[in-house]
Design an enzyme around this catalytic site. Sequence first.
Site, PDB file in Angstrom:
ATOM      1  N   ASP A  21       0.826  -1.204   0.000  1.00  0.00           N
ATOM      2  CA  ASP A  21       0.000   0.000   0.000  1.00  0.00           C
ATOM      3  C   ASP A  21       0.864   1.258   0.000  1.00  0.00           C
ATOM      4  OD1 ASP A  21      -2.395   1.375  -0.005  1.00  0.00           O
ATOM      5  OD2 ASP A  21      -2.533   1.446   2.176  1.00  0.00           O
ATOM      6  N   ASN A  69     -10.668  -3.194  -5.709  1.00  0.00           N
ATOM      7  CA  ASN A  69      -9.959  -2.249  -6.575  1.00  0.00           C
ATOM      8  C   ASN A  69     -10.651  -2.027  -7.917  1.00  0.00           C
ATOM      9  OD1 ASN A  69      -6.591  -3.219  -5.505  1.00  0.00           O
ATOM     10  ND2 ASN A  69      -7.923  -1.572  -4.764  1.00  0.00           N
TER      11      ASN A  69
END
Length: 252
Positions: A21, A69
């Site tokens: 991330d 996502n």
Amino acid sequence: MSSPAAIAPTVLPHHIAIIMDGNNRYGKANKLGKGQGHIAGKNALDPLVEYCVDVGIEVLTVFAFSSENWQRPPSEVALLMQLLASTINEQMPRMHKYRIRLRFIGDRSQLSEELQALMLDAEQKTANFEAMTLVIAISYGGQWDIAHAAKQLAHQVQSGDLNPEDINAERLGEQVQLADVPAVDMLVRTGGDYRISNFLLWQAAYAELFFTPTLWPDFVPQEIASMIAEFAQRQRRFGKTSEQVVTEQQSH
């Protein structure tokens, strides 16, 4: 790169999973062009893979693209799909050099036929390599994984091959992704957030959790080496008492 001297092979994690991330924030912080943070993140994977195979990690699983996502802007999704394809192509020489098996987990039905074919080809060409397994999670979610496993058991019940009374945690665990490799020992998240974001919910049930504010493109082998050193110092009880764990260790 050599394994840190303080770490004995007996306390190395068998399976490390990483939530990569911070790519977008890295791009913004460094005033990079749109999508350039993801490209920087792609380049951060190579030294980490080499470090893990060098120290003897059996399985490294990285979260490249989650089920959620797909909700990102279409332009970003398209870029990520392109990067995934280029990553696979670029990783193949490294897989052959280090004899690393490449695998993918996730819902492939949502991916393009071209990307699916590329993934399958990579898996087939590296299937017999045994130095380490690199797993890339694409279109993956832990809840999807468990639901998919439940569906497989339902089909077995429907066909008469399984009685509902025989369904237990072990049976379900045989149907989840990566059922044939060790459970996750260490789960690492970069980027400063303190959550696991639907990643390997079943497989990481007893994982030791590590969080770092370091953005993924800045994450280097030295940092994971420090985490592995800390992992070696943690007492993993798996529901037992500390006294039981110590007694068992002394008896071995």
